[in-house]
Design a protein around this motif. Structure first.
Motif, mmCIF file in Angstrom:
data_model
loop_
_atom_site.group_PDB
_atom_site.id
_atom_site.type_symbol
_atom_site.label_atom_id
_atom_site.label_comp_id
_atom_site.label_asym_id
_atom_site.label_seq_id
_atom_site.Cartn_x
_atom_site.Cartn_y
_atom_site.Cartn_z
ATOM 1 N N HIS A 151 11.567 25.834 -15.332
ATOM 2 C CA HIS A 151 11.008 25.837 -16.784
ATOM 3 C C HIS A 151 10.538 27.175 -17.385
ATOM 4 N N VAL A 152 10.755 27.328 -18.817
ATOM 5 C CA VAL A 152 10.310 28.587 -19.200
ATOM 6 C C VAL A 152 8.547 28.781 -18.995
ATOM 7 N N ILE B 39 16.568 31.161 -16.835
ATOM 8 C CA ILE B 39 15.107 31.739 -17.237
ATOM 9 C C ILE B 39 14.843 32.776 -16.524
ATOM 10 N N PHE B 40 14.639 33.761 -17.130
ATOM 11 C CA PHE B 40 14.658 35.357 -16.566
ATOM 12 C C PHE B 40 13.231 35.783 -16.715
ATOM 13 N N LEU C 177 16.756 29.461 -8.608
ATOM 14 C CA LEU C 177 16.944 28.524 -9.188
ATOM 15 C C LEU C 177 16.694 28.624 -11.044
ATOM 16 N N GLN C 178 15.504 29.345 -11.023
ATOM 17 C CA GLN C 178 15.276 29.743 -12.616
ATOM 18 C C GLN C 178 16.581 30.529 -13.174
ATOM 19 N N GLY D 95 7.787 36.374 -16.465
ATOM 20 C CA GLY D 95 6.839 37.164 -17.336
ATOM 21 C C GLY D 95 5.655 36.511 -17.884
ATOM 22 N N HIS D 96 5.611 35.121 -17.728
ATOM 23 C CA HIS D 96 4.314 34.421 -17.963
ATOM 24 C C HIS D 96 3.647 33.841 -16.784
ATOM 25 N N HIS D 97 4.439 33.624 -15.664
ATOM 26 C CA HIS D 97 3.870 33.280 -14.326
ATOM 27 C C HIS D 97 4.518 34.122 -13.027
#
Length: 139
Positions: A80-81, A138-139, A132-133, A86-88
């Motif tokens: 999930h985004v 999802i990068f 998976l991301q 970059g966020h987690h």
């Protein structure tokens, strides 16, 4: 008279057995598994990510679902985004596994630490989730 009592008792015994079979609680199937929250495309995995999949299945999938797709009402998807690097960052996954994490993006409640997750397991799980991301945009 004795013969009639015997037939009566025999008939009563059969009735008791039939009622027991009909009324006895049957095996109730488990409730339907919680449905996945997202659809996850699984790529060909690197060796480390394949090890991570095995560790994830053993340590994480009961909550986060098969292929980290989340489980409705239980735990969020990691594909999930919200969990993009970059966020987690990877360190957030390490802390979540070793210390647990307070609820902050979802309403599933706090995540407890994962007992039995070795540093090697966590590193491999991170590789698995990241692959998976990437395979799912999802990068």
């Amino acid at each position: 008279m004795i013969r009639r009592k015997g037939l009566l008792l025999g008939g009563a015994a059969v009735l008791v057995v039939v009622l027991a079979v009909v009324l006895w609680p049957q095996d109730v199937p488990d409730p339907a598994p919680a449905s996945a929250m997202v659809e996850v495309k699984v790529p060909e995995l690197s060796n480390l990510a394949a090890e991570g999949r095995t560790a994830f299945d053993a340590l994480c999938a009961s909550c986060h679902g098969e292929n980290a797709a989340g489980r409705q009402g239980i735990a969020p998807p990691l594909v999930h985004v919200v969990y993009e690097p970059g966020h987690h960052a990877d360190g957030a996954f390490v802390l979540a596994a070793t210390r647990g994490v307070r609820q902050h993006h979802w309403t599933f409640g706090d995540m407890p630490p994962v007992p039995g997750a070795s540093p090697q397991d966590v590193a491999a799980i991170i590789a698995y989730v990241r692959e998976l991301q990437r395979a799912n945009g999802i990068f």
